[in-house]
Design an enzyme around this catalytic site. Sequence first.
Site, PDB file in Angstrom:
ATOM      1  N   TYR A 158     108.134  28.848 162.673  1.00 43.94           N
ATOM      2  CA  TYR A 158     108.260  29.839 163.756  1.00 43.94           C
ATOM      3  C   TYR A 158     107.301  31.016 163.603  1.00 43.94           C
ATOM      4  CZ  TYR A 158     111.425  32.428 160.587  1.00 43.94           C
ATOM      5  OH  TYR A 158     111.964  33.084 159.530  1.00 43.94           O
ATOM      6  N   GLU A 159     106.644  31.114 162.446  1.00 49.32           N
ATOM      7  CA  GLU A 159     105.631  32.161 162.277  1.00 49.32           C
ATOM      8  C   GLU A 159     104.288  31.712 162.851  1.00 49.32           C
ATOM      9  OE1 GLU A 159     106.074  34.357 158.262  1.00 49.32           O
ATOM     10  OE2 GLU A 159     107.003  32.394 157.971  1.00 49.32           O
ATOM     11  N   ALA A 219     118.787  30.155 153.177  1.00 43.31           N
ATOM     12  CA  ALA A 219     119.944  30.789 153.793  1.00 43.31           C
ATOM     13  C   ALA A 219     120.240  29.977 155.046  1.00 43.31           C
ATOM     14  CB  ALA A 219     119.609  32.223 154.171  1.00 43.31           C
ATOM     15  N   HIS A 228     107.163  29.712 157.544  1.00 50.32           N
ATOM     16  CA  HIS A 228     108.008  28.972 158.476  1.00 50.32           C
ATOM     17  C   HIS A 228     107.191  28.510 159.674  1.00 50.32           C
ATOM     18  CE1 HIS A 228     110.661  31.784 156.320  1.00 50.32           C
ATOM     19  NE2 HIS A 228     111.611  30.892 156.460  1.00 50.32           N
ATOM     20  N   SER A 283     115.433  33.138 152.191  1.00 53.20           N
ATOM     21  CA  SER A 283     115.665  34.502 152.673  1.00 53.20           C
ATOM     22  C   SER A 283     116.721  35.217 151.839  1.00 53.20           C
ATOM     23  CB  SER A 283     116.188  34.489 154.112  1.00 53.20           C
ATOM     24  OG  SER A 283     115.195  34.078 154.978  1.00 53.20           O
ATOM     25  N   ASN A 325     126.252  33.176 157.167  1.00 56.29           N
ATOM     26  CA  ASN A 325     126.935  33.603 158.400  1.00 56.29           C
ATOM     27  C   ASN A 325     127.543  32.388 159.075  1.00 56.29           C
ATOM     28  OD1 ASN A 325     123.816  33.205 158.873  1.00 56.29           O
ATOM     29  ND2 ASN A 325     124.851  32.597 160.752  1.00 56.29           N
ATOM     30  N   MET A 331     116.215  27.233 159.383  1.00 59.45           N
ATOM     31  CA  MET A 331     114.865  27.133 159.946  1.00 59.45           C
ATOM     32  C   MET A 331     113.808  26.760 158.905  1.00 59.45           C
ATOM     33  SD  MET A 331     115.090  30.580 162.248  1.00 59.45           S
ATOM     34  CE  MET A 331     116.596  30.980 163.165  1.00 59.45           C
ATOM     35  N   SER A 332     114.235  26.144 157.815  1.00 58.02           N
ATOM     36  CA  SER A 332     113.263  25.870 156.743  1.00 58.02           C
ATOM     37  C   SER A 332     113.637  24.588 155.999  1.00 58.02           C
ATOM     38  CB  SER A 332     113.259  27.050 155.760  1.00 58.02           C
ATOM     39  OG  SER A 332     114.494  27.118 155.075  1.00 58.02           O
ATOM     40  N   HIS A 365     110.874  38.004 152.367  1.00 57.48           N
ATOM     41  CA  HIS A 365     109.974  37.005 151.776  1.00 57.48           C
ATOM     42  C   HIS A 365     108.732  37.734 151.258  1.00 57.48           C
ATOM     43  CE1 HIS A 365     111.798  33.140 153.103  1.00 57.48           C
ATOM     44  NE2 HIS A 365     112.355  33.924 154.011  1.00 57.48           N
ATOM     45  N   HIS A 400     119.644  39.202 161.017  1.00 59.53           N
ATOM     46  CA  HIS A 400     118.900  38.845 159.802  1.00 59.53           C
ATOM     47  C   HIS A 400     119.386  39.700 158.619  1.00 59.53           C
ATOM     48  CE1 HIS A 400     115.731  37.032 157.487  1.00 59.53           C
ATOM     49  NE2 HIS A 400     115.144  38.190 157.237  1.00 59.53           N
TER      50      HIS A 400
HETATM   51  N1  HPA Z   1     120.816  29.732 162.124  1.00 59.02           N
HETATM   52  C1  HPA Z   1     119.568  29.414 161.741  1.00 59.02           C
HETATM   53  N2  HPA Z   1     119.024  29.836 160.609  1.00 59.02           N
HETATM   54  C2  HPA Z   1     119.772  30.604 159.815  1.00 59.02           C
HETATM   55  C3  HPA Z   1     121.081  30.978 160.148  1.00 59.02           C
HETATM   56  C4  HPA Z   1     121.634  30.518 161.367  1.00 59.02           C
HETATM   57  O1  HPA Z   1     122.785  30.816 161.743  1.00 59.02           O
HETATM   58  N3  HPA Z   1     121.539  31.781 159.132  1.00 59.02           N
HETATM   59  C5  HPA Z   1     120.540  31.839 158.207  1.00 59.02           C
HETATM   60  N4  HPA Z   1     119.467  31.144 158.609  1.00 59.02           N
END
Ligand code: HPA
Length: 269
Positions: A81-82, A109, A79, A26, A229, A205-206, A57, A241
């Site tokens: 989750y998609e 990310a 992903h 991402s 973050n 998440m990847s 993406h 995001h």
């Molecule tokens: N959690 C899950 N996935 C992420 C995060 C997060 O804080 N930041 C970037 N991808």
Amino acid sequence: MALDAAVQHIRQHTDAHPEIGLILGSGLGVLAEAAEDPVIVETAGVPGYPTSTVSGHHGRLVFGTLEGRSVVFVQGRAHRYEGHGMEAVTMPVRLLHALGVERLLVTNAAGGINPRFVPGTLMLLTDHLNWTHTAPPLAVTGWAAQARPAPSPYDPVWRAQVQELALAEGIAVEQGSYVWVLGPSYETKAEIRAFARLGADAVGMSTVPEVLMAHRLGMRVLALSTITNPAAGLSPVPLSHDEVLEVGQQVRTTLERLIRGIVYSARSC
Ligand code: HPA
């Protein structure tokens, strides 16, 4: 078989046999612009290729040269989750392998759990926790491709080389464990507290499905997180995001320098 059709489709655009595949996470898709003499293949036209619907993406394979090496960038991963299954999420890795790619660098990310890993930190994965408890079914690769004996898929020799390189280049690179969660919602504070106790340094998440698949196929694997973050509950500001994409932009120059170094020196380890 869908993979044969996908390879045939690619071969209509390029006869490249890339040494290294780079999956861009991402906000990091822009790194593919570094490719020289690029040949761009839209993944929407590749038979069996999963569609990515996430902002940041793109859905392209960018074949080209980087630091004199033949590479392919994967812009736009799919992903879980998609709504994609493990077979679809790992299809790009199987495709790269079928095209002759022997090394895979996966970027992502991630949220920082280790309090030292503030936004902008680069973290090489030493290991992962698979909080989804799913893995690509063996039937996808055939039963012959059993789990590899190595205790961790993250190539220790390649990793050590990257650490040396980063030191020489003056680029700060941390090492740590990544916990893979399904998403799409960010974690709860309680989950992050639990992950911290379990030893996770970052959450995302990847990456893990692609790494598991590449390792099973015998590819050498490295994965690199950009901490975008503080994980949930570790900052008073709610996660977004947009923040993830923004930090991706900020580290772009450093990350590109590191990736160029990794690609340049990969052959010597
Ligand atoms: N959690 C899950 N996935 C992420 C995060 C997060 O804080 N930041 C970037 N991808």
